[in-house]
Design an enzyme around this catalytic site. Sequence first.
Site: not given
Length: 284
Positions: A28-29, A31, A33-34, A182-183
């Site tokens: 989760g959280y 960004h 990248g996800h 990165s988160s």
Amino acid sequence: MQILHTIPAVRAARQDAQGSLGLVPTMGYLHAGHMALVRAARAANDHCWATVFVNSLQFGQNEDFNTYPRDLPRDLALFEEAGVDAVFVPEAETMYTADFSTYVDVAELTDRLEGAARPGHFRGVTTVVCKLLNIVQPHRVYLGRKDAQQLRVIRRMVRDLNIPTTIVPVETVREPDGLACSSRNVRLEPHERQAASVLYQALQAAQQRYTAGERNADTLRAAMHAILAPEPLLNVEYVSIADDESLEELTTIEGPALASLAVRIGATRLIDALEFGGDCTSTR
Ligand code: PAF
């Protein structure tokens, strides 16, 4: 978009999802990248599913499990907007019953780098990813190249345990100054965020030397240290030039290699990596 909380709900939805399925496992959280993982999964599969689970098992006792950033409503909105078909959001008890006692351990490859710095971390990662793969049964799994050792460890687990899925690595997404998304970046104070740009600069310094023909690994490590050392906010945990597959530290680069590093800036730990001279897309 379906939001699934239980394993029976996943199994039922999975039965209805005919054709290929690409999975984006996350904590989760989200960004950028996800979202790149989601785009890659959508482009190559009939269905794109994701998971959101902050996996306590991969955090050490003194690590940031309790303070790891979380925002499920925002995550679900972003997934929906990006065209994800289903998201599995299990409770901790769904993944780990009170008497849970089976773990997946990839030996040797996990002794180094992140594995050495974070004992037990990869055991937690491989255990949860193995469970998620058994629950969802995706054709493909999308993982970012920034978490270079994680990518290699999961790929090894999938190969060794004959898990019928393909691991697809996706390019690291970077901020304009090169910092890998990165988160944990949200935790950086403005002056720390500014200092964090040296991580990628250090990797680039090594890459420039490599591209110019340098094959002495110590020289490349020294080039990275030379960029990191002047930054007073940084506490360098490791700087590595390793064999791309075994992750053993190299003396001379003779094949595909991985440059990686881990630093602390204040309370935040950041990692990054670049591959030299190889193609990480192969299934080893
Ligand atoms: O990279 C991550 O977010 C996690 O390590 C993963 C792969 C979702 C397992 O918890």
